[in-house]
Design a protein around this motif. Structure first.
Motif, PDB file in Angstrom:
ATOM      1  N   CYS A   1       9.966  37.126   0.706  1.00 15.78           N
ATOM      2  CA  CYS A   1      10.610  36.060  -0.058  1.00 15.78           C
ATOM      3  C   CYS A   1      11.789  35.429   0.678  1.00 15.78           C
ATOM      4  CB  CYS A   1      11.072  36.601  -1.408  1.00 15.78           C
ATOM      5  SG  CYS A   1       9.731  37.092  -2.511  1.00 15.78           S
TER       6      CYS A   1
ATOM      7  N   CYS B   1      10.604  29.954   4.270  1.00 16.02           N
ATOM      8  CA  CYS B   1      10.728  29.407   2.917  1.00 16.02           C
ATOM      9  C   CYS B   1      10.681  27.883   2.924  1.00 16.02           C
ATOM     10  CB  CYS B   1      12.041  29.869   2.280  1.00 16.02           C
ATOM     11  SG  CYS B   1      12.170  31.658   2.084  1.00 16.02           S
TER      12      CYS B   1
ATOM     13  N   CYS C   1       5.146  38.637  -6.240  1.00 14.86           N
ATOM     14  CA  CYS C   1       6.493  39.171  -6.048  1.00 14.86           C
ATOM     15  C   CYS C   1       7.283  38.900  -7.327  1.00 14.86           C
ATOM     16  CB  CYS C   1       7.178  38.522  -4.861  1.00 14.86           C
ATOM     17  SG  CYS C   1       6.432  38.913  -3.260  1.00 14.86           S
TER      18      CYS C   1
ATOM     19  N   ARG D   1       8.085  33.221  -7.082  1.00 16.43           N
ATOM     20  CA  ARG D   1       8.144  34.528  -7.736  1.00 16.43           C
ATOM     21  C   ARG D   1       7.427  34.462  -9.087  1.00 16.43           C
ATOM     22  NH1 ARG D   1      11.573  38.420  -5.883  1.00 16.43           N
ATOM     23  NH2 ARG D   1      13.000  37.854  -4.181  1.00 16.43           N
TER      24      ARG D   1
END
Length: 269
Positions: free
Chosen positions: A16, A20, A158, A172
């Protein structure tokens, strides 16, 4: 806690944090999205009906090879289901052509699987399923770098809430599995989402009383929707949620994407 738990948490943190594509969240109200992966028929015939009764939309991720099949999640989607959910205003998302994990394929082949699934659904319906979910939640940094710029968004498993900034290369999301005994966890997630003015994404599979380990009861979906709305959340599909934010591609980001593709080459890291 076990070593495997800590290693899993570390891996999720790295996934994560790298490669990105951030977008600032400027929600006037906290957002909640409901996603249905694969998708079994009950996701639409039961889950979609529940969402429709609240006047809201969900996102249904489809893998064309599952059409008219049956597996542990029950009967899978049909062509009529796809047409009907689009008529109802729900979103159709992409989940590769054959619902294959990246772990089973070279990266270049997995990329073709993703693009083939998107192309098939677009040609079948005239609707571009530009938002993607990784089958089984399996994702790597290589996949994230290669595929992220090609889709409007990519979603994994996630856990957590997208607060202040969302990573469009790996949104997420949180499981919505089981029955009403999960409502304490759901209430906690929703409360954190409200306090953080964030974007909370739920995912599930089949929606039926005798649900699979990867599905939920109609009561849990209905109860989660009702609680989210009572807490003042706006319910939106992934596409609707993204459309509330301006997501300009800067020249730097565009150049970086081109450079990444140029140096990667087919099937490289």
């Amino acid at each position: 806690m076990s070593l495997s738990f800590h290693l899993g948490a570390l891996r999720s943190h790295v996934l994560c944090s790298v490669f990105c594509r951030p977008v600032s969240l400027c929600n006037q109200r906290p957002l909640v999205s409901f996603c249905f992966d694969d998708f079994p028929r009950t996701a639409y015939t039961v889950g979609g009906t529940i969402l429709k009764s609240f006047g809201v939309h969900g996102t249904f991720y489809a893998a064309p090879r599952l059409i008219d099949t049956t597996n542990g999640l029950g009967d899978q989607l049909t062509r009529d289901d796809i047409d009907s959910l689009l008529t109802d205003g729900h979103e159709l998302g992409c989940q590769t052509f054959s619902h294959l994990s990246y772990r089973a394929l070279p990266l270049s082949t997995f990329e073709l699987e993703v693009l083939k699934g998107r192309k098939f659904l677009r040609e079948l319906t005239g609707y571009d399923p530009c938002n993607f979910a990784y089958p089984q939640g399996h994702v790597s940094l290589r996949c994230k770098r290669r595929l992220g710029p090609q889709m409007s968004s990519s979603r994994g498993t996630c856990s957590g809430i997208n607060i202040q900034i969302a990573d469009l290369n790996l949104l997420r999301a949180n499981s919505l599995y089981g029955d009403l005994d999960q409502m304490d966890r759901i209430e906690s997630l929703l409360s954190h989402n409200v306090s953080g003015h964030g974007w909370l994404i739920f995912y599930t599979h089949d929606v039926r009383r005798n649900h699979s380990p990867f599905g939920c009861t109609p009561a849990l979906l209905d109860g989660t929707l009702l609680l989210a709305m009572k807490k003042g959340c706006r319910i939106a599909s992934i596409k609707e949620a993204i459309s509330t934010h301006e997501i300009p591609e800067t020249p730097q980001r565009r150049a970086a994407n081109v450079y990444d593709r140029a140096i990667s080459g087919p099937g490289s890291a």
